[in-house]
Enzyme design. Structure first.
Site, PDB file in Angstrom:
ATOM      1  N   LYS A 158       0.843  -1.208   0.000  1.00 30.97           N
ATOM      2  CA  LYS A 158       0.000   0.000   0.000  1.00 30.97           C
ATOM      3  C   LYS A 158       0.875   1.253   0.000  1.00 30.97           C
ATOM      4  O   LYS A 158       0.641   2.180  -0.770  1.00 30.97           O
ATOM      5  CB  LYS A 158      -0.891  -0.026   1.249  1.00 30.97           C
ATOM      6  N   ASN A 159       1.902   1.256   0.855  1.00 34.44           N
ATOM      7  CA  ASN A 159       2.688   2.480   1.020  1.00 34.44           C
ATOM      8  C   ASN A 159       3.666   2.735  -0.134  1.00 34.44           C
ATOM      9  O   ASN A 159       4.349   3.755  -0.156  1.00 34.44           O
ATOM     10  CB  ASN A 159       3.438   2.463   2.358  1.00 34.44           C
ATOM     11  N   CYS A 218      -5.977   7.967   8.989  1.00 34.32           N
ATOM     12  CA  CYS A 218      -6.264   7.194  10.198  1.00 34.32           C
ATOM     13  C   CYS A 218      -6.451   8.079  11.425  1.00 34.32           C
ATOM     14  O   CYS A 218      -5.925   9.192  11.474  1.00 34.32           O
ATOM     15  CB  CYS A 218      -5.066   6.275  10.463  1.00 34.32           C
ATOM     16  N   ARG A 253      -1.304  14.421  12.796  1.00 37.42           N
ATOM     17  CA  ARG A 253      -0.668  14.258  11.478  1.00 37.42           C
ATOM     18  C   ARG A 253      -0.561  15.570  10.693  1.00 37.42           C
ATOM     19  O   ARG A 253      -1.187  15.745   9.643  1.00 37.42           O
ATOM     20  CB  ARG A 253      -1.400  13.175  10.672  1.00 37.42           C
ATOM     21  N   ASP A 268       3.657   0.856  12.136  1.00 38.91           N
ATOM     22  CA  ASP A 268       2.519   0.171  11.508  1.00 38.91           C
ATOM     23  C   ASP A 268       2.384  -1.284  11.969  1.00 38.91           C
ATOM     24  O   ASP A 268       1.411  -1.951  11.611  1.00 38.91           O
ATOM     25  CB  ASP A 268       2.642   0.208   9.973  1.00 38.91           C
ATOM     26  N   ARG A 282      -9.240  -0.515   3.969  1.00 35.19           N
ATOM     27  CA  ARG A 282      -8.459   0.598   3.397  1.00 35.19           C
ATOM     28  C   ARG A 282      -7.042   0.143   3.044  1.00 35.19           C
ATOM     29  O   ARG A 282      -6.415   0.698   2.144  1.00 35.19           O
ATOM     30  CB  ARG A 282      -8.327   1.733   4.432  1.00 35.19           C
TER      31      ARG A 282
HETATM   32  C1  UD1 Z   1       3.854   6.961   6.305  1.00 35.99           C
HETATM   33  C2  UD1 Z   1       3.067   5.707   6.048  1.00 35.99           C
HETATM   34  C3  UD1 Z   1       2.400   5.225   7.330  1.00 35.99           C
HETATM   35  C4  UD1 Z   1       3.442   5.072   8.429  1.00 35.99           C
HETATM   36  C5  UD1 Z   1       4.286   6.333   8.573  1.00 35.99           C
HETATM   37  C6  UD1 Z   1       5.442   6.167   9.554  1.00 35.99           C
HETATM   38  C7  UD1 Z   1       2.375   5.944   3.740  1.00 35.99           C
HETATM   39  C8  UD1 Z   1       1.260   6.099   2.783  1.00 35.99           C
HETATM   40  N1  UD1 Z   1       2.055   5.977   5.049  1.00 35.99           N
HETATM   41  O1  UD1 Z   1       2.921   7.945   6.753  1.00 35.99           O
HETATM   42  O2  UD1 Z   1       1.769   3.977   7.073  1.00 35.99           O
HETATM   43  O3  UD1 Z   1       2.781   4.815   9.656  1.00 35.99           O
HETATM   44  O4  UD1 Z   1       4.837   6.705   7.304  1.00 35.99           O
HETATM   45  O5  UD1 Z   1       6.252   5.115   9.168  1.00 35.99           O
HETATM   46  O6  UD1 Z   1       3.509   5.732   3.355  1.00 35.99           O
HETATM   47  N2  UD1 Z   1       4.951  14.755  10.809  1.00 35.99           N
HETATM   48  C9  UD1 Z   1       4.933  16.092  11.139  1.00 35.99           C
HETATM   49  N3  UD1 Z   1       4.887  17.004  10.121  1.00 35.99           N
HETATM   50  C10 UD1 Z   1       4.855  16.630   8.802  1.00 35.99           C
HETATM   51  C11 UD1 Z   1       4.885  15.259   8.486  1.00 35.99           C
HETATM   52  C12 UD1 Z   1       4.934  14.341   9.516  1.00 35.99           C
HETATM   53  O7  UD1 Z   1       4.956  16.459  12.315  1.00 35.99           O
HETATM   54  O8  UD1 Z   1       4.817  17.510   7.922  1.00 35.99           O
HETATM   55  C13 UD1 Z   1       4.972  13.750  11.899  1.00 35.99           C
HETATM   56  C14 UD1 Z   1       3.712  12.894  11.907  1.00 35.99           C
HETATM   57  O9  UD1 Z   1       2.651  13.531  12.572  1.00 35.99           O
HETATM   58  C15 UD1 Z   1       4.195  11.654  12.586  1.00 35.99           C
HETATM   59  C16 UD1 Z   1       5.642  11.537  12.121  1.00 35.99           C
HETATM   60  O10 UD1 Z   1       6.023  12.833  11.664  1.00 35.99           O
HETATM   61  O11 UD1 Z   1       4.155  11.846  13.980  1.00 35.99           O
HETATM   62  C17 UD1 Z   1       5.858  10.526  11.009  1.00 35.99           C
HETATM   63  O12 UD1 Z   1       5.066  10.882   9.900  1.00 35.99           O
HETATM   64  P1  UD1 Z   1       5.442  10.507   8.397  1.00 35.99           P
HETATM   65  O13 UD1 Z   1       6.748   9.799   8.369  1.00 35.99           O
HETATM   66  O14 UD1 Z   1       5.270  11.719   7.567  1.00 35.99           O
HETATM   67  O15 UD1 Z   1       4.298   9.479   8.051  1.00 35.99           O
HETATM   68  P2  UD1 Z   1       3.356   9.481   6.788  1.00 35.99           P
HETATM   69  O16 UD1 Z   1       4.115   9.795   5.566  1.00 35.99           O
HETATM   70  O17 UD1 Z   1       2.131  10.247   7.089  1.00 35.99           O
END
Ligand code: UD1
Length: 421
Positions: free
Chosen positions: A23-24, A117, A122, A309, A401
């Site tokens: 998925k990711n 989720c 986020r 995850d 999902r």
């Molecule tokens: C991706 C994965 C998700 C996984 C996560 C962490 C996909 C589609 N989803 O989510 O399944 O759980 O990586 O391995 O690939 N953050 C901020 N500001 C930002 C962006 C992130 O504070 O602009 C924080 C988030 O709130 C979270 C942490 O950084 O606490 C990690 O987020 P991130 O690595 O961005 O995860 P996703 O890309 O959303």
């Protein structure tokens, strides 16, 4: 449709399972088809809710899509819009990647703050600040974010290795006037897979898998194939979820299409809990033990650390593991929502800030529980398979999902699980 799973627990899972595409990886790759108009055949694409939501957005933007078995064919030549409407965006957080790909293609993108989720606030500040540093103009008006301009390139450093921000910025930098270097990147295998896709599409991106990525700016005229095929990386989280079900039921199974090296932290944790694991080629064989042992302390971390995850699934296993386990959630701030549902099944879990302290007992009992998010929902399915008696997991749309026919896959391993409306 919300959907429910009806599970009869206590059957050790046995057999063979072929792991599906990730998925990711599929979501950023689908978004990346917008970067340059062409026909893309994306193989091993999971048929899951988030992928269908991304497909709907691509169609809205002007792409044509169709499926041939597990291959989605995306013709992105007709993309003629750069605004992602709020209702489509709110269905899925990963639609944020479209900001990068639309900027690469159109030089402008309008998105709304993404959905996803229920596991924390986020934010997308790292995405936005990275885009600003690359020279894009950003206007934010409540939930709407407009971004336009041309990437001027240069070197930027992320304040945290966000997976989504790394992928978004990789795409936004493609049409740059200059070259871009992104430091302190996330190193997840799915980022390397996105790089593989972009390179096959004709772009020059190097370094994914390390913490520094280099992107060659091509202006807005990247030459590349008119038509291309790409195979999506296997889903290490799906693999870990099925393996957890095998672990929790005292079973034995062979997993095909999975490389141990991209899920070593999870496999080592299972070994600490008593599993015997054989790794060969693209196959992992796992044999559980009569009574699991606590793995001690487990901390979720960016790759190659223990993946957030897989945290809910591990927590479920620890409810029956001998001893006391502490799981520290370092990635998301409210990712313990499955705790109360597991408690309904007799689990002894205490939450202290970022830590969940789990006291292993000898049985879980079947109960009626509710999936509140994707991985937490999968953890409840595993708990149902481990428990004595019958379990109903409500709101399985969260699970669908991210998992293609989880119930069918578990049935092939002997699990007793039915789905009803
Ligand atoms: C991706 C994965 C998700 C996984 C996560 C962490 C996909 C589609 N989803 O989510 O399944 O759980 O990586 O391995 O690939 N953050 C901020 N500001 C930002 C962006 C992130 O504070 O602009 C924080 C988030 O709130 C979270 C942490 O950084 O606490 C990690 O987020 P991130 O690595 O961005 O995860 P996703 O890309 O959303």
């Amino acid at each position: 449709m919300l959907g429910n799973f009806y599970i009869e627990g206590g059957v050790p899972l046995r057999g063979e399972y072929r792991v599906k595409g990730a998925k990711n990886s599929a979501l950023p790759v689908m978004a990346a088809t917008v970067c340059r108009g062409a026909v893309y055949e994306v193989y091993d694409c999971p048929r899951i809710g988030d992928v269908f939501a991304m497909e709907e957005i691509l169609r809205y933007l002007g792409a044509h899509t169709r499926w041939e078995n597990d291959c989605i064919i995306i013709d992105s030549r007709g993309v003629n819009k750069y605004t992602v409407p709020e209702d489509l965006m709110s269905e899925m957080r990963s639609s944020v990647f479209l900001m990068g790909s639309l900027l690469a293609r159109c030089g402008e993108a309008v998105i709304h703050r993404p959905g996803g989720c229920n596991i924390g606030s986020r934010p997308i500040d790292i995405h936005v600040s990275g885009l600003e540093q690359l020279g894009f103009e950003i206007e934010a008006e409540q939930e709407k974010i407009r971004c336009k301009g041309t990437c001027r390139g240069g070197k930027i450093t992320l304040t945290y290795p966000s997976v989504g921000a790394t992928e978004n910025l990789m795409m936004a930098a493609l049409s740059g006037k200059g070259d871009t270097i992104i430091e302190n990147c996330a190193t997840e295998p799915e980022i390397s897979d996105l790089q593989g896709f972009l390179r096959t599409a004709g772009f020059q991106v190097f370094g994914a898998g390390t913490d520094t990525i280099f992107i060659k700016g091509t202006g807005r005229s990247c030459p590349g194939p008119e038509q291309m095929m790409y195979f999506i990386l296997e889903d290490r989280i799906e693999a870990a979820t099925y393996m957890s079900a095998v672990m929790g039921t005292g079973g034995k199974a062979v997993f095909r299409n999975v490389r141990a090296e991209i899920m070593e932290k999870v496999l080592c944790t299972f070994e600490k809990m008593g599993a015997v694991i054989r790794r060969y080629g693209n196959t992992v064989e796992i044999q559980s033990t009569k009574r699991l042992k606590s793995p001690g302390m487990v901390i979720t971390q960016p790759y190659p650390g223990f993946p957030t995850d897989c945290q809910p699934q591990l927590m479920t296993l620890c409810t029956l593991a001998k001893g006391l386990t502490t799981i520290r959630e370092e990635i998301f701030e409210s990712r313990f929502t499955h705790k109360n549902e597991l408690a309904k099944m007799g689990a002894d879990i205490e939450i202290c800030g970022k830590n969940a302290i789990i006291k292993g007992s000898s049985t879980l009992r079947g109960a009626e529980v509710e999936a509140l998010d994707l991985r937490g929902g999968a953890a409840l399915v595993i708990a149902g398979l481990m428990a004595e008696g019958s379990t109903v997991v409500r709101n399985t749309f969260h699970i669908q999902r991210g998992y293609e026919e989880l119930e069918k896959g578990l049935r092939t391993l002997g699990g007793i699980i039915e789905t009803k409306g």
